[in-house]
Design a protein around this motif. Sequence first.
Motif, mmCIF file in Angstrom:
data_model
loop_
_atom_site.group_PDB
_atom_site.id
_atom_site.type_symbol
_atom_site.label_atom_id
_atom_site.label_comp_id
_atom_site.label_asym_id
_atom_site.label_seq_id
_atom_site.Cartn_x
_atom_site.Cartn_y
_atom_site.Cartn_z
ATOM 1 N N ARG A 38 0.842 -1.214 0.000
ATOM 2 C CA ARG A 38 0.000 0.000 0.000
ATOM 3 C C ARG A 38 0.872 1.258 0.000
ATOM 4 N N HIS A 39 1.960 1.204 0.740
ATOM 5 C CA HIS A 39 2.882 2.345 0.769
ATOM 6 C C HIS A 39 3.469 2.583 -0.633
ATOM 7 N N TYR A 40 3.922 1.517 -1.288
ATOM 8 C CA TYR A 40 4.453 1.683 -2.652
ATOM 9 C C TYR A 40 3.398 2.308 -3.562
ATOM 10 N N LEU A 41 2.184 1.759 -3.489
ATOM 11 C CA LEU A 41 1.139 2.222 -4.417
ATOM 12 C C LEU A 41 0.724 3.665 -4.130
ATOM 13 N N LEU A 42 0.416 3.938 -2.879
ATOM 14 C CA LEU A 42 -0.158 5.258 -2.557
ATOM 15 C C LEU A 42 0.893 6.362 -2.492
ATOM 16 N N ASP A 43 2.074 6.057 -1.944
ATOM 17 C CA ASP A 43 3.061 7.128 -1.719
ATOM 18 C C ASP A 43 4.079 7.254 -2.845
ATOM 19 N N ASP A 44 4.417 6.134 -3.484
ATOM 20 C CA ASP A 44 5.476 6.190 -4.508
ATOM 21 C C ASP A 44 4.937 6.138 -5.929
ATOM 22 N N ILE A 45 3.848 5.418 -6.132
ATOM 23 C CA ILE A 45 3.382 5.177 -7.508
ATOM 24 C C ILE A 45 2.298 6.178 -7.915
ATOM 25 N N PHE A 46 1.203 6.226 -7.167
ATOM 26 C CA PHE A 46 0.092 7.109 -7.569
ATOM 27 C C PHE A 46 0.465 8.591 -7.465
ATOM 28 N N THR A 47 1.575 8.887 -6.777
ATOM 29 C CA THR A 47 2.027 10.282 -6.727
ATOM 30 C C THR A 47 2.865 10.637 -7.963
ATOM 31 N N ARG A 48 3.354 9.616 -8.671
ATOM 32 C CA ARG A 48 4.178 9.890 -9.870
ATOM 33 C C ARG A 48 3.445 9.648 -11.174
ATOM 34 N N TRP A 49 2.547 8.667 -11.186
ATOM 35 C CA TRP A 49 1.759 8.371 -12.381
ATOM 36 C C TRP A 49 0.293 8.369 -11.966
ATOM 37 N N SER A 50 -0.507 9.015 -12.785
ATOM 38 C CA SER A 50 -1.916 9.056 -12.415
ATOM 39 C C SER A 50 -2.588 7.712 -12.697
ATOM 40 N N PRO A 51 -3.294 7.163 -11.696
ATOM 41 C CA PRO A 51 -3.978 5.882 -11.942
ATOM 42 C C PRO A 51 -5.279 6.056 -12.720
ATOM 43 N N ILE A 52 -5.636 7.292 -13.025
ATOM 44 C CA ILE A 52 -6.970 7.478 -13.635
ATOM 45 C C ILE A 52 -6.945 8.024 -15.057
ATOM 46 N N ASN A 53 -5.789 8.197 -15.655
ATOM 47 C CA ASN A 53 -5.820 8.706 -17.039
ATOM 48 C C ASN A 53 -5.094 7.831 -18.050
ATOM 49 N N GLY A 54 -4.915 6.553 -17.717
ATOM 50 C CA GLY A 54 -4.325 5.625 -18.680
ATOM 51 C C GLY A 54 -2.797 5.575 -18.662
ATOM 52 N N GLU A 55 -2.169 6.330 -17.769
ATOM 53 C CA GLU A 55 -0.700 6.263 -17.681
ATOM 54 C C GLU A 55 -0.245 4.921 -17.118
ATOM 55 N N ILE A 56 -1.087 4.360 -16.223
ATOM 56 C CA ILE A 56 -0.741 3.050 -15.644
ATOM 57 C C ILE A 56 -1.658 1.981 -16.219
ATOM 58 N N SER A 57 -1.057 0.884 -16.627
ATOM 59 C CA SER A 57 -1.834 -0.273 -17.034
ATOM 60 C C SER A 57 -1.510 -1.414 -16.073
ATOM 61 N N PHE A 58 -2.300 -2.471 -16.131
ATOM 62 C CA PHE A 58 -2.146 -3.569 -15.180
ATOM 63 C C PHE A 58 -1.932 -4.861 -15.968
ATOM 64 N N SER A 59 -0.848 -5.590 -15.695
ATOM 65 C CA SER A 59 -0.652 -6.856 -16.428
ATOM 66 C C SER A 59 -1.315 -8.001 -15.674
ATOM 67 N N TYR A 60 -2.229 -8.664 -16.359
ATOM 68 C CA TYR A 60 -3.110 -9.637 -15.703
ATOM 69 C C TYR A 60 -3.149 -10.939 -16.488
ATOM 70 N N ASN A 61 -2.855 -12.055 -15.811
ATOM 71 C CA ASN A 61 -2.953 -13.357 -16.484
ATOM 72 C C ASN A 61 -3.830 -14.342 -15.706
ATOM 73 N N GLY A 62 -4.637 -13.823 -14.783
ATOM 74 C CA GLY A 62 -5.565 -14.682 -14.045
ATOM 75 C C GLY A 62 -4.912 -15.456 -12.907
ATOM 76 N N GLY A 63 -3.607 -15.334 -12.754
ATOM 77 C CA GLY A 63 -2.904 -16.063 -11.695
ATOM 78 C C GLY A 63 -3.158 -15.450 -10.321
ATOM 79 N N LYS A 64 -2.838 -16.232 -9.282
ATOM 80 C CA LYS A 64 -3.111 -15.798 -7.903
ATOM 81 C C LYS A 64 -2.372 -14.518 -7.517
ATOM 82 N N ASP A 65 -1.121 -14.378 -8.041
ATOM 83 C CA ASP A 65 -0.314 -13.235 -7.621
ATOM 84 C C ASP A 65 -0.870 -11.930 -8.176
ATOM 85 N N CYS A 66 -1.163 -11.917 -9.494
ATOM 86 C CA CYS A 66 -1.697 -10.655 -10.019
ATOM 87 C C CYS A 66 -3.117 -10.429 -9.500
ATOM 88 N N GLN A 67 -3.820 -11.501 -9.094
ATOM 89 C CA GLN A 67 -5.142 -11.256 -8.500
ATOM 90 C C GLN A 67 -5.003 -10.569 -7.138
#
Length: 314
Positions: A38-67
Amino acid sequence: MGLSEVSELCYKITESYLKLNHETSIIIETQNAIRLTRHYLLDDIFTRWSPINGEISFSYNGGKDCQVLLLLYLSCLWEFFIVNAKRSQFEAKYQKFPMEQLPTVFIDQDETFTTLENFILETSKRYNLSLYESKKEVGRNQSMADAFRDFLKIYPETKAIAIGVRSTDPYGELLKPIQKTDSNWPNFTRLQPLLHWKLANIWSFLLFSNEPICALYVHGFTSIGGIKNTIPNPYLAVQNKENKENKAPKLYFEWEIKNSFNNGESPTNKRIGTSVSYLDKADEKISIGLGQTKFFPGWYLIDDALERAGRLKK
Ligand code: FAD
Ligand code: MG
Ligand code: MG
């Protein structure tokens, strides 16, 4: 459920897990793992790239880890929105959640299990993913790096991609939570906030979440690769009664399963045993092909070193 509702659900799941005071060492370790992610996401990531305008994408293969990462990502997205909404001059309840779908990418590299493909489609609906799927004919003869090159041609606004890789994965040891891609890869930033998670942490949180999980795990898979090179984990085989020395593996997550999130309130989501995701007919023959051997579910294995024991050499 729209993206707003499912993000709020993930937020509630995460908050409930963080509040657990049933103190097993696995739960305490997993709570700490969640806090760091949560610290990485909220303090380091979402402060540098906006999660709401397509700058960040999510790699998903249905596996437990990415879930697991997806549940935490959506939870943080909700928090990011609510925190910003509270700062705004308008009351939060008058504000609209800033996006309807999460940009997601799946590279269909190998011939995959139909069960997994179904699960990816089901969960894309459940979590409101706008899923980019690489073209099968191309993807299967193409390197992953080239498949991402194609993806970036279509989504050039992408600056960073979230990945559910862990340090115990092959070549995972030296990875960092935020780093550029290697020189032979297309240029973007890799977001890897799950590196410190152990297999036991993954299962503890996922089983507690009460979210549907891919049925292959119910049938003894612990790591899912291509259909030609993945079998259920041999360390989870239920051997015949004659073999007196064979002991059943220990289940470490009985408490999480019994006390899972919303347990009892949502009977449609009773997953263990009767998974929301089901084993597709096309994949039933796989277990039959293995000489009728039955397997304990994937979450009976917590040794990271054995996670890929069901992967055959290509
Ligand atoms: P898994 O546990 O199967 O995968 C780990 C995570 O990778 C998953 O949780 C998921 O988020 C993602 N992922 C795996 N397979 C797929 C798929 N088919 N479609 C979508 N997502 C998937 N390797 C390099 O050597 N250099 C790089 O610069 C580099 N950049 C990468 C960037 C991205 C966005 C991704 C997804 C991978 C990258 N890789 C890179 C490869 C990566 O390090 C892993 O080798 C690869 O993800 C396969 O993981 P795995 O099968 O070992 O483990
Ligand atoms: Mg993995
Ligand atoms: Mg893989």
